[in-house]
Design a protein around this motif. Structure first.
Motif, PDB file in Angstrom:
ATOM      1  N   ILE A 176     -46.265 -30.186  41.813  1.00  0.00           N
ATOM      2  CA  ILE A 176     -44.956 -29.984  41.691  1.00  0.00           C
ATOM      3  C   ILE A 176     -44.102 -29.742  42.934  1.00  0.00           C
ATOM      4  CG2 ILE A 176     -43.206 -28.333  40.790  1.00  0.00           C
ATOM      5  CD1 ILE A 176     -45.325 -27.469  38.569  1.00  0.00           C
ATOM      6  N   ALA A 177     -44.652 -28.982  43.781  1.00  0.00           N
ATOM      7  CA  ALA A 177     -43.991 -28.891  45.185  1.00  0.00           C
ATOM      8  C   ALA A 177     -43.822 -30.229  45.853  1.00  0.00           C
ATOM      9  CB  ALA A 177     -44.401 -27.740  45.664  1.00  0.00           C
ATOM     10  N   GLY A 178     -44.863 -31.124  45.682  1.00  0.00           N
ATOM     11  CA  GLY A 178     -44.664 -32.322  46.515  1.00  0.00           C
ATOM     12  C   GLY A 178     -45.719 -32.192  47.725  1.00  0.00           C
ATOM     13  N   LEU A 224     -43.737 -31.010  55.278  1.00  0.00           N
ATOM     14  CA  LEU A 224     -44.547 -29.797  55.028  1.00  0.00           C
ATOM     15  C   LEU A 224     -44.455 -28.718  56.048  1.00  0.00           C
ATOM     16  CD1 LEU A 224     -47.001 -28.565  53.644  1.00  0.00           C
ATOM     17  CD2 LEU A 224     -48.490 -29.687  55.332  1.00  0.00           C
ATOM     18  N   GLU A 225     -44.160 -29.090  57.283  1.00  0.00           N
ATOM     19  CA  GLU A 225     -44.088 -27.869  58.277  1.00  0.00           C
ATOM     20  C   GLU A 225     -42.898 -27.064  57.997  1.00  0.00           C
ATOM     21  OE1 GLU A 225     -46.510 -27.283  60.609  1.00  0.00           O
ATOM     22  OE2 GLU A 225     -47.568 -29.174  59.921  1.00  0.00           O
ATOM     23  N   TYR A 226     -41.800 -27.651  57.501  1.00  0.00           N
ATOM     24  CA  TYR A 226     -40.773 -26.802  57.216  1.00  0.00           C
ATOM     25  C   TYR A 226     -40.702 -25.834  56.268  1.00  0.00           C
ATOM     26  CZ  TYR A 226     -37.500 -29.055  60.546  1.00  0.00           C
ATOM     27  OH  TYR A 226     -37.061 -29.258  61.838  1.00  0.00           O
ATOM     28  N   LEU A 227     -41.722 -26.382  55.167  1.00  0.00           N
ATOM     29  CA  LEU A 227     -42.223 -25.327  54.111  1.00  0.00           C
ATOM     30  C   LEU A 227     -43.011 -24.408  54.457  1.00  0.00           C
ATOM     31  CD1 LEU A 227     -42.615 -24.914  51.085  1.00  0.00           C
ATOM     32  CD2 LEU A 227     -44.595 -26.209  51.169  1.00  0.00           C
ATOM     33  N   LEU A 228     -43.847 -24.374  55.439  1.00  0.00           N
ATOM     34  CA  LEU A 228     -44.750 -23.490  56.159  1.00  0.00           C
ATOM     35  C   LEU A 228     -43.775 -22.701  56.574  1.00  0.00           C
ATOM     36  CD1 LEU A 228     -47.803 -25.543  57.370  1.00  0.00           C
ATOM     37  CD2 LEU A 228     -47.388 -24.600  55.041  1.00  0.00           C
ATOM     38  N   ALA A 229     -42.746 -22.945  57.482  1.00  0.00           N
ATOM     39  CA  ALA A 229     -41.909 -22.065  58.196  1.00  0.00           C
ATOM     40  C   ALA A 229     -41.222 -21.281  57.221  1.00  0.00           C
ATOM     41  CB  ALA A 229     -40.904 -22.799  59.105  1.00  0.00           C
ATOM     42  N   THR A 235     -37.064 -29.979  47.274  1.00  0.00           N
ATOM     43  CA  THR A 235     -35.985 -30.623  47.874  1.00  0.00           C
ATOM     44  C   THR A 235     -36.301 -30.485  49.507  1.00  0.00           C
ATOM     45  OG1 THR A 235     -34.333 -29.005  47.743  1.00  0.00           O
ATOM     46  CG2 THR A 235     -34.260 -30.756  46.289  1.00  0.00           C
ATOM     47  N   LEU A 236     -36.644 -29.356  49.719  1.00  0.00           N
ATOM     48  CA  LEU A 236     -37.063 -29.013  51.187  1.00  0.00           C
ATOM     49  C   LEU A 236     -38.553 -29.661  51.542  1.00  0.00           C
ATOM     50  CD1 LEU A 236     -36.982 -26.982  53.804  1.00  0.00           C
ATOM     51  CD2 LEU A 236     -38.528 -25.676  52.860  1.00  0.00           C
ATOM     52  N   VAL A 237     -39.184 -29.901  50.841  1.00  0.00           N
ATOM     53  CA  VAL A 237     -40.516 -30.963  51.142  1.00  0.00           C
ATOM     54  C   VAL A 237     -40.007 -32.325  51.175  1.00  0.00           C
ATOM     55  CG1 VAL A 237     -42.831 -31.496  50.301  1.00  0.00           C
ATOM     56  CG2 VAL A 237     -42.401 -29.164  50.016  1.00  0.00           C
ATOM     57  N   LYS A 238     -39.453 -32.735  50.319  1.00  0.00           N
ATOM     58  CA  LYS A 238     -38.830 -34.107  50.263  1.00  0.00           C
ATOM     59  C   LYS A 238     -37.890 -34.476  51.521  1.00  0.00           C
ATOM     60  CE  LYS A 238     -37.627 -35.395  46.011  1.00  0.00           C
ATOM     61  NZ  LYS A 238     -36.292 -35.172  45.014  1.00  0.00           N
ATOM     62  N   ASP A 239     -37.027 -33.470  51.924  1.00  0.00           N
ATOM     63  CA  ASP A 239     -36.129 -33.797  52.966  1.00  0.00           C
ATOM     64  C   ASP A 239     -36.848 -33.583  54.409  1.00  0.00           C
ATOM     65  OD1 ASP A 239     -34.344 -34.351  50.699  1.00  0.00           O
ATOM     66  OD2 ASP A 239     -33.344 -32.426  50.933  1.00  0.00           O
TER      67      ASP A 239
END
Lengths: 289, 503
Positions: free
Chosen positions: B45-47, B94-99, B87-91
C-alpha cells in the motif's frame, strides 16, 4: 464506628489454601494477646491470564464484540464462584473469631491485588498475617508464595508468616544482631502489648564477632519492659544455621526478626537471609520492618 | 532508578512479562503468522518493498513490548499509517520515508511527555466507530488493485482463500489449534506451485528481507527543506498513530478488564517509530485486528508482543524464498478478513436507534477519511462536529420568563446556559418595542459561560436604555462565575454548587 475498629488492627489474609485455617487461628490468637481488632481479608485476584484458547487467528463479523462477550462470561462465572467461596470462608472464620472471644471482628472482600490492598490498609494496621504460600503454589512445599516476597518488600508493617498448623505459642525467639532491622524488631517486641508474659530467646549469631554485649543491651531493654523469662544465646557461627539450631533446641514457636531491607538494590543482595529463613524454618516467622 | 527497582514495580514487571509464558508464546506465534501477510500488504500500500514493512513490524513490536503502556497489545506496520505515506514515497522515495518515521517518533514522544494522551477524552465514541469503519473500508479498498485486470483464477483463489479462513475454524479437532489464515496461505501457495499457475506472487512486489535489519541513518540532506517535506507527513502520522494506538488500547483494556498507561503508550509508540526509522522500517502503530487476534489466542503479556515481532523476522529471514512464492490472492484474502474483522458491524445496526447527530458524526468521519485517505482529517472533522452538536444541545437549555410588575415595569428572569451558541436566542427573548419605564433582568438562575454571553447581555441593556428605560441587572456576579477559565477541576460538590447551583 469506634475509632478502635479502624485504627491498628490485625489483618489476616485468607484464600482457599491449606494454610488459611491456620492463618485464622494465629490471627485470632494474636488479636487476643495484643487486644487488637481483627479483620479478615479475602482478595479475589484478577488473574490476567487467558482461559480460552482459540488459535484460529481468524476475525470475522463483530469479532471484538463477540470476544468481549465470551471473555466476560468466562470471567463472570469465575468471579462469582470465587466470591461465593470467599464469602463462605469469611463467614466461617468470623464466627470462629467471635466464638473465641475476639471483640472486634470485621471481614472484607475485594477484587484486585492482595499486595495493593494491604498497602492501602497499611496506615490502619499494625500487623498482617499471611500463609507462606497461597493457592497457586499449594502443592509445592519448597516454593515460597508468589505474593509473599512482593508483600514483605512492599508494606512497612510487620508480617506474620504462617507456615504450619496452629500450635499455641509459648516460646518466642528474637533474632538480634544490632542492625537497624533487628533494632526495629526489638522495638516492636518491646512496645507490643501482651508479649512480655512469654518465654523469649534472644539469639545472636555472627561468624566474625561475639555478640554477648550486643545481646545484653537488648536484654536490658526488654527487662525494663517487664519481660521476665529471657534466655540469651550468642553464637559465633553462620547465622542461618545457628538460628535454626537455636529454634530447635528451645522449641521456639515463633521467631521475630528484621525483614528484607527496603532499599531496592540492597534488598536484592542482602535479602537472601530473610528468604533462607523463610524457606528453612517450619515455625511461623514475624518479619518486622 | 529507584522507582524502577521498587518492589511492587518489579512484581508487576514480572507478571507483565512472565505471568503466563506458555499462552503468550502460543498467541505470539499465531500473531506472528498473521502479521507477515499484513506487513507485506501494508508495504505494498505504501509503495515500498515488503522488507520495509517487515523490518518495521519487527522493530515496533519488539520495542513496544518493552516500552508500551498496554501489555498484550500488538503494534507493527499498519494500514492507517501506510495510507498516509503513499505520496511521500512516490514523490521523494524511501529515505525520506525513513526520516519521516524518525520524526514521527520524536513528535509522539513529545506528545507523550506533554500527556496529550489525555486529549483522547475529546474523541467521542461515534468518532472512534467512524475511525474504525473508515480504516476497514480503506484496507479493503487497498486490495482492489490486486483484483482488477486479473484473470478469473485470481478471483477463484481469493474466494477459496476466504472460504478456508472462515470455514477452517469449524473443522473439528484441528480447527482451533491452527491459524486459519496460515492454512489459507499454505494451501494456496502449494496449489499455485503444484499447478504452475502464472499469477502474481509476493516476490513480484519487491525485495524481501534476507538478513537482520541494520542501523542506518536515513540518507536525506539535513536541512530546512527536508524538514519542510517530511514534517507535514510526520505530524499526520504521529496523530493517526497515537489515535489508533490509544483506541486499540481502550479496546484491549475492555477485553482483558485491566487498565493501561496511555501516556506511557504514547512515548513507547514514539520510541518504537524512531527505532523503526533507523533500522529501515516505516512508521507504525497499534493494530486493532491483530490485538483482537492476540487476545483471542490467549495473549495477555508483553511476551506475546515480543515473541510475535521476533518470530516474524526469524521466519521471514529464513524462509524468504518460500514467502516470495505466496500468491497475492492469498494475501488479498487475509487482508479482506482483516478488513471485515476491523469493521464495527454493530454500528450499522445502531444507525436505526442512535440519535441523528451521533450518526452524522460517525458517517462524516467515515466519508472524510475515505475521501481524503487521511484518518487524522476524519477524526478532526468528527471531533469538531461532535463538539458543535454538543454546544447546540446545551444551547437548548435556556429560557427567559417575563412578567409585568406594574403598568410600566417589566421583569425578565433568565434561566439556563448563555454562551456563544445561545446568545442570539437570548437576545430574541426581549421585547424592545414595548414602552417601559423600568426593566429588571434577573440572571440569578442563568450561567454566562463566555464573553459572547456577557456581550449579548450588555447589548440588551444598552438597547433598553436607548428606548429610555432604566435597566437593572440582578445577580450578575453569581451568573458570570462560570466564565473564568479555571485550570482547576471542579470535582467537589461544594465547589460545583458554588459555581453552578444554589443561587
Amino acid at each position: 464506628m469506634e475509632p478502635a475498629v479502624i485504627q491498628d488492627r490485625i489483618v489476616a489474609c485468607i484464600d482457599g489454601s491449606a494454610l488459611s485455617q491456620s492463618v485464622c487461628h494465629y490471627a485470632i490468637w494474636l488479636a487476643k494477646q495484643m487486644q487488637l481488632p481483627l479483620c479478615f481479608l479475602h482478595v479475589i485476584e484478577n488473574v490476567n491470564t487467558s482461559t480460552i484458547s482459540d488459535f484460529s487467528g481468524a476475525i470475522g463479523l463483530g469479532a471484538s464484540e463477540e470476544l468481549l462477550e465470551e471473555l466476560t462470561k468466562v470471567e463472570q462465572n469465575r468471579a462469582s464462584l470465587l466470591r461465593q467461596q470467599g464469602r463462605v470462608m469469611l463467614q466461617s472464620v468470623e464466627q470462629q473469631a467471635k466464638a473465641q472471644g475476639v471483640d472486634h471482628v470485621t471481614v472484607e472482600q475485594r477484587h484486585g491485588s492482595l499486595v495493593e490492598r494491604l498497602v492501602e490498609l497499611e496506615s490502619s494496621m499494625s500487623l498482617s498475617v499471611i500463609g507462606i504460600r497461597g493457592e497457586t503454589h499449594a502443592d509445592d512445599q519448597q516454593q515460597l508464595g508468589a505474593q509473599l516476597e512482593a508483600l514483605v518488600r512492599s508494606i512497612r508493617k510487620p508480617v506474620f508468616v504462617v507456615n504450619c498448623e496452629f500450635i499455641e505459642p509459648t516460646t518466642f525467639m528474637l533474632a538480634f544482631n544490632g542492625s537497624d532491622g533487628s533494632r526495629r524488631a526489638l522495638d516492636f517486641v518491646a512496645y507490643t502489648q501482651g508479649l512480655a508474659q512469654f518465654k523469649w530467646i534472644l539469639a545472636y549469631a555472627d561468624q566474625n564477632q561475639a555478640g554477648e554485649q550486643i545481646l545484653q543491651s537488648a536484654h536490658t531493654r526488654l527487662n525494663r519492659q517487664g519481660f521476665a523469662q529471657l534466655v540469651l544465646e550468642a553464637r559465633q557461627s553462620q547465622p542461618e544455621q545457628a538460628l535454626l539450631e537455636c529454634q530447635a533446641r528451645h522449641n521456639v514457636d515463633v521467631t521475630v526478626m528484621g525483614a528484607y531491607s527496603h532499599h531496592p538494590l540492597r534488598g536484592f543482595i542482602f535479602g537472601s537471609f530473610t528468604e533462607t529463613m523463610l524457606r528453612k524454618t517450619n515455625k511461623p516467622l514475624l518479619l518486622v520492618h | 532508578m529507584s522507582s524502577f527497582f521498587a518492589p511492587v514495580r518489579f512484581a508487576q514487571w514480572r507478571s507483565e512479562w512472565f505471568g503466563q509464558p506458555r499462552q503468550d508464546i502460543l498467541a505470539g506465534m499465531v500473531v506472528a503468522l498473521a502479521l507477515i501477510p499484513e506487513a507485506i500488504a501494508f508495504s505494498i500500500i505504501a509503495g515500498v518493498d515488503p522488507k520495509v514493512g517487515l523490518y518495521a513490524s519487527f522493530c515496533i513490536a519488539v520495542t513496544i513490548s518493552f516500552l508500551g503502556g498496554r501489555p498484550g497489545m500488538i503494534s507493527a506496520a499498519t494500514g492507517a499509517m501506510a495510507l498516509l505515506m503513499v505520496t511521500l514515497v512516490k514523490d521523494h522515495g524511501l529515505e525520506y520515508l525513513l526520516a519521516a518515521s524518525v520524526l514521527t517518533g520524536v513528535i509522539q514522544v513529545v506528545m507523550g511527555i506533554f500527556k496529550l494522551g489525555n486529549l483522547m477524552s475529546f474523541v467521542s465514541r461515534s468518532v472512534v466507530t467512524g475511525f474504525v469503519n473508515a480504516l476497514a473500508i480503506l484496507i479493503f479498498m487497498a486490495q482492489v488493485p490486486e483484483l482488477t485486470n486479473v484473470g478469473w483464477q485470481v478471483y477463484a483463489m481469493t474466494a477459496a482463500g476466504l472460504g478456508i479462513i472462515y470455514l477452517f475454524p469449524y473443522c473439528p479437532g484441528i480447527g482451533k489449534i491452527m491459524p486459519s489464515p496460515l492454512v489459507c496461505i499454505l494451501a494456496l501457495t502449494i496449489f499455485t506451485l503444484a499447478t504452475g499457475l502464472d499469477i502474481r506472487t509476493v516476490g513480484d512486489m519487491g525485495q524481501l528481507p534476507d538478513a537482520l535489519p541494520f542501523l542506518h541513518w536515513p540518507l536525506v540532506p539535513l536541512n530546512f527543506e527536508t524538514l519542510q517535506i517530511i514534517f507535514p507527513y510526520a505530524l499526520g502520522l504521529a496523530v493517526v498513530g497515537l489515535l489508533e494506538s490509544l483506541m486499540t488500547a481502550t479496546i484491549v483494556d475492555g477485553l482483558t478488564d485491566t487498565p493501561s498507561d496511555k501516556n506511557r503508550e504514547c512515548r513507547g509508540q514514539g520510541i518504537a517509530n524512531i527505532v523503526s526509522g533507523f533500522f529501515g522500517g516505516m512508521a507504525g502503530c497499534a493494530m486493532i485486528g491483530q490485538s483482537v487476534i492476540n487476545v483471542k489466542s490467549g495473549g495477555r503479556g508483553r511476551l506475546s508482543t515480543f515473541f510475535a515481532g521476533a518470530l516474524l523476522l526469524v521466519m521471514v529471514v529464513f524462509t524468504n524464498d518460500w514467502v516470495a512464492q505466496i500468491p497475492m490472492a492469498a494475501l488479498v484474502a487475509v487482508m479482506i478478513m482483516v478488513s471485515i474483522g476491523t469493521f464495527d458491524w454493530q454500528s450499522i445496526r445502531n444507525l436505526k436507534t442512535y440519535p441523528k447527530s451521533t450518526n452524522m458524526v460517525m458517517i462524516s468521519t467515515v466519508v472524510v477519511v475515505v475521501w481524503t485517505h487521511n484518518l487524522a482529517l476524519g477524526v478532526f472533522v468528527g471531533v469538531l462536529l461532535a463538539a458543535l452538536f454538543f454546544a447546540n444541545k446545551v444551547s437548548h437549555f435556556m429560557y427567559v420568563e417575563s412578567k409585568l410588575l406594574s403598568e410600566n415595569q417589566r421583569r425578565y428572569e433568565v434561566h439556563g446556559q448563555v454562551f456563544f451558541n445561545s446568545a442570539a436566542k437570548f437576545t430574541d427573548h426581549f421585547d424592545f418595542k414595548e414602552a417601559l419605564d423600568r426593566v429588571e433582568i434577573d440572571v440569578t438562575q442563568a450561567h454566562f459561560w463566555d464573553i459572547s454571553g456577557v456581550h449579548a447581555l450588555d447589548m440588551v441593556v444598552l438597547k433598553f436604555r436607548r428606548e429610555g428605560a432604566d435597566v437593572e441587572v440582578i445577580g450578575l456576579n453569581e451568573a458570570s462565575a462560570t466564565i473564568i477559565d479555571r485550570f482547576g477541576v471542579h470535582d467537589k460538590k461544594e465547589e460545583i454548587d458554588k459555581v453552578l447551583g444554589g443561587h
